[in-house]
Design a protein around this motif. Structure first.
Motif, PDB file in Angstrom:
ATOM      1  N   ASN A  70      15.690  85.462  29.720  1.00  0.00           N
ATOM      2  CA  ASN A  70      14.625  84.477  30.222  1.00  0.00           C
ATOM      3  C   ASN A  70      14.981  83.738  31.506  1.00  0.00           C
ATOM      4  OD1 ASN A  70      13.723  85.309  27.799  1.00  0.00           O
ATOM      5  ND2 ASN A  70      14.807  83.830  26.657  1.00  0.00           N
ATOM      6  N   GLY A  71      15.834  84.091  32.330  1.00  0.00           N
ATOM      7  CA  GLY A  71      16.009  83.306  33.648  1.00  0.00           C
ATOM      8  C   GLY A  71      16.406  82.008  33.520  1.00  0.00           C
ATOM      9  N   TYR A  72      17.465  81.524  32.701  1.00  0.00           N
ATOM     10  CA  TYR A  72      17.830  80.484  32.326  1.00  0.00           C
ATOM     11  C   TYR A  72      19.054  80.335  33.554  1.00  0.00           C
ATOM     12  CZ  TYR A  72      16.495  79.994  27.492  1.00  0.00           C
ATOM     13  OH  TYR A  72      15.756  79.934  26.515  1.00  0.00           O
ATOM     14  N   SER A  73      19.097  78.966  34.131  1.00  0.00           N
ATOM     15  CA  SER A  73      20.248  78.771  35.112  1.00  0.00           C
ATOM     16  C   SER A  73      20.817  77.531  34.597  1.00  0.00           C
ATOM     17  CB  SER A  73      19.588  78.436  36.469  1.00  0.00           C
ATOM     18  OG  SER A  73      18.819  77.561  36.558  1.00  0.00           O
ATOM     19  N   PHE A  74      22.025  77.358  34.525  1.00  0.00           N
ATOM     20  CA  PHE A  74      22.875  76.138  34.099  1.00  0.00           C
ATOM     21  C   PHE A  74      23.685  75.412  35.173  1.00  0.00           C
ATOM     22  CE2 PHE A  74      22.013  78.677  30.525  1.00  0.00           C
ATOM     23  CZ  PHE A  74      21.718  77.965  29.326  1.00  0.00           C
ATOM     24  N   ASP A  75      23.665  74.217  35.205  1.00  0.00           N
ATOM     25  CA  ASP A  75      24.648  73.653  36.331  1.00  0.00           C
ATOM     26  C   ASP A  75      25.864  72.663  35.447  1.00  0.00           C
ATOM     27  OD1 ASP A  75      23.436  74.121  38.890  1.00  0.00           O
ATOM     28  OD2 ASP A  75      21.828  73.112  38.239  1.00  0.00           O
ATOM     29  N   VAL A  81      19.320  77.874  21.052  1.00  0.00           N
ATOM     30  CA  VAL A  81      19.799  79.295  21.986  1.00  0.00           C
ATOM     31  C   VAL A  81      20.339  78.364  23.018  1.00  0.00           C
ATOM     32  CG1 VAL A  81      18.701  80.802  23.859  1.00  0.00           C
ATOM     33  CG2 VAL A  81      17.853  80.827  21.334  1.00  0.00           C
ATOM     34  N   ILE A  82      19.929  77.444  23.833  1.00  0.00           N
ATOM     35  CA  ILE A  82      20.371  76.825  25.101  1.00  0.00           C
ATOM     36  C   ILE A  82      21.881  76.203  24.597  1.00  0.00           C
ATOM     37  CG2 ILE A  82      19.948  74.901  26.603  1.00  0.00           C
ATOM     38  CD1 ILE A  82      17.223  76.054  26.979  1.00  0.00           C
ATOM     39  N   GLN A  83      22.012  75.573  23.416  1.00  0.00           N
ATOM     40  CA  GLN A  83      23.165  74.746  23.202  1.00  0.00           C
ATOM     41  C   GLN A  83      24.092  76.004  22.988  1.00  0.00           C
ATOM     42  OE1 GLN A  83      24.383  71.467  22.623  1.00  0.00           O
ATOM     43  NE2 GLN A  83      22.481  71.139  23.762  1.00  0.00           N
ATOM     44  N   THR A  84      24.021  76.843  22.391  1.00  0.00           N
ATOM     45  CA  THR A  84      24.852  78.112  22.456  1.00  0.00           C
ATOM     46  C   THR A  84      25.293  78.438  23.759  1.00  0.00           C
ATOM     47  OG1 THR A  84      23.954  78.895  20.163  1.00  0.00           O
ATOM     48  CG2 THR A  84      25.414  80.406  21.255  1.00  0.00           C
ATOM     49  N   LEU A  85      24.279  78.896  24.562  1.00  0.00           N
ATOM     50  CA  LEU A  85      24.733  79.156  25.935  1.00  0.00           C
ATOM     51  C   LEU A  85      25.527  78.083  26.577  1.00  0.00           C
ATOM     52  CD1 LEU A  85      21.467  80.963  27.032  1.00  0.00           C
ATOM     53  CD2 LEU A  85      23.532  81.962  26.653  1.00  0.00           C
ATOM     54  N   ILE A  86      25.322  76.921  26.325  1.00  0.00           N
ATOM     55  CA  ILE A  86      26.308  75.564  26.937  1.00  0.00           C
ATOM     56  C   ILE A  86      27.455  75.813  26.488  1.00  0.00           C
ATOM     57  CG2 ILE A  86      26.341  73.213  27.033  1.00  0.00           C
ATOM     58  CD1 ILE A  86      23.368  73.146  27.010  1.00  0.00           C
ATOM     59  N   GLU A 101      31.408  69.115  32.448  1.00  0.00           N
ATOM     60  CA  GLU A 101      30.350  68.251  32.050  1.00  0.00           C
ATOM     61  C   GLU A 101      29.047  69.151  32.150  1.00  0.00           C
ATOM     62  OE1 GLU A 101      30.206  63.944  33.323  1.00  0.00           O
ATOM     63  OE2 GLU A 101      31.977  64.503  34.366  1.00  0.00           O
ATOM     64  N   PHE A 102      28.045  69.208  31.176  1.00  0.00           N
ATOM     65  CA  PHE A 102      26.830  69.978  31.238  1.00  0.00           C
ATOM     66  C   PHE A 102      26.133  69.140  32.096  1.00  0.00           C
ATOM     67  CE2 PHE A 102      22.509  70.019  29.745  1.00  0.00           C
ATOM     68  CZ  PHE A 102      22.258  71.365  30.426  1.00  0.00           C
ATOM     69  N   VAL A 103      25.142  69.424  32.986  1.00  0.00           N
ATOM     70  CA  VAL A 103      24.252  68.521  33.991  1.00  0.00           C
ATOM     71  C   VAL A 103      22.923  68.994  33.766  1.00  0.00           C
ATOM     72  CG1 VAL A 103      23.803  68.012  36.365  1.00  0.00           C
ATOM     73  CG2 VAL A 103      26.130  68.550  35.530  1.00  0.00           C
ATOM     74  N   ASP A 104      22.595  70.255  33.844  1.00  0.00           N
ATOM     75  CA  ASP A 104      20.932  70.615  33.603  1.00  0.00           C
ATOM     76  C   ASP A 104      20.966  72.288  33.343  1.00  0.00           C
ATOM     77  OD1 ASP A 104      18.401  70.346  34.311  1.00  0.00           O
ATOM     78  OD2 ASP A 104      18.569  71.170  36.224  1.00  0.00           O
ATOM     79  N   VAL A 105      19.627  72.484  32.650  1.00  0.00           N
ATOM     80  CA  VAL A 105      19.409  73.821  32.526  1.00  0.00           C
ATOM     81  C   VAL A 105      17.858  73.850  32.853  1.00  0.00           C
ATOM     82  CG1 VAL A 105      18.856  73.455  30.164  1.00  0.00           C
ATOM     83  CG2 VAL A 105      19.290  75.603  30.794  1.00  0.00           C
ATOM     84  N   ALA A 124      14.309  72.908  31.389  1.00  0.00           N
ATOM     85  CA  ALA A 124      14.236  73.537  30.106  1.00  0.00           C
ATOM     86  C   ALA A 124      14.611  72.526  29.073  1.00  0.00           C
ATOM     87  CB  ALA A 124      15.109  74.909  29.860  1.00  0.00           C
ATOM     88  N   ASP A 125      14.390  72.482  27.759  1.00  0.00           N
ATOM     89  CA  ASP A 125      14.846  71.675  26.711  1.00  0.00           C
ATOM     90  C   ASP A 125      16.016  72.067  26.211  1.00  0.00           C
ATOM     91  OD1 ASP A 125      15.248  70.208  24.497  1.00  0.00           O
ATOM     92  OD2 ASP A 125      13.551  70.733  23.296  1.00  0.00           O
ATOM     93  N   GLU A 126      17.188  71.583  26.502  1.00  0.00           N
ATOM     94  CA  GLU A 126      18.562  71.529  26.282  1.00  0.00           C
ATOM     95  C   GLU A 126      18.957  71.488  24.785  1.00  0.00           C
ATOM     96  OE1 GLU A 126      20.778  67.634  27.710  1.00  0.00           O
ATOM     97  OE2 GLU A 126      19.334  68.729  29.097  1.00  0.00           O
ATOM     98  N   ARG A 127      18.151  71.102  24.021  1.00  0.00           N
ATOM     99  CA  ARG A 127      18.309  70.921  22.383  1.00  0.00           C
ATOM    100  C   ARG A 127      18.346  71.871  21.685  1.00  0.00           C
ATOM    101  NH1 ARG A 127      14.667  65.553  22.748  1.00  0.00           N
ATOM    102  NH2 ARG A 127      13.406  67.296  23.543  1.00  0.00           N
ATOM    103  N   THR A 128      17.462  72.972  22.191  1.00  0.00           N
ATOM    104  CA  THR A 128      17.359  74.131  21.521  1.00  0.00           C
ATOM    105  C   THR A 128      18.583  74.814  21.029  1.00  0.00           C
ATOM    106  OG1 THR A 128      17.168  75.779  23.353  1.00  0.00           O
ATOM    107  CG2 THR A 128      15.050  74.816  22.584  1.00  0.00           C
TER     108      THR A 128
END
Length: 115
Positions: A54-59, A90-95, A73-77, A84-88
């Motif tokens: 889904n074209g996620y990018s993480f910093d 899927v995103i928490q697992t990726l982080i 430290e996670f900065v942004d997604v 994007a909502d980082e609380r989902t």
């Protein structure tokens, strides 16, 4: 007198080593870009793009606490360029996965960073 265990490698050499090493710990389809922090020679910025997810990018901000240990430290997604909502789940697992991969990369570079 206590021995100080600080990072002594040149920041540009560190960036290049990370750029070479991080693909070995990420999924084959993921892309990473490593940048030096201009204000802190012990800090790197890690930008990861998840191809095919889904074209996620993480910093992430990655700071060397000493020659071996990094604080990540996670900065942004973002999704397709939008925040994007980082609380989902899927995103928490990726982080969590990427934080682990960043730590793995730092471990692989111990020989370089602990001189």
């Amino acid at each position: 007198m206590a021995k100080t265990d600080s990072l002594t490698i040149d920041q540009q050499q560190l960036v290049e080593a990370w750029q070479r090493t991080i693909p070995t710990v990420l999924n084959a389809s993921d892309k990473a870009e490593i940048k030096a922090d201009a204000a802190d020679p012990k800090t790197l910025w890690v930008h990861i793009v998840t191809e095919g997810r889904n074209g996620y990018s993480f910093d992430f901000k990655c700071t060397y606490v000493d020659s071996r240990e990094v604080k990540v430290e996670f900065v942004d997604v973002e999704v397709e360029g939008r925040n994007a909502d980082e609380r989902t789940t899927v995103i928490q697992t990726l982080i969590d996965d990427y934080v682990r991969h960043i730590h793995e990369c730092a471990q692989q570079l111990h020989a370089l960073t602990s001189n």
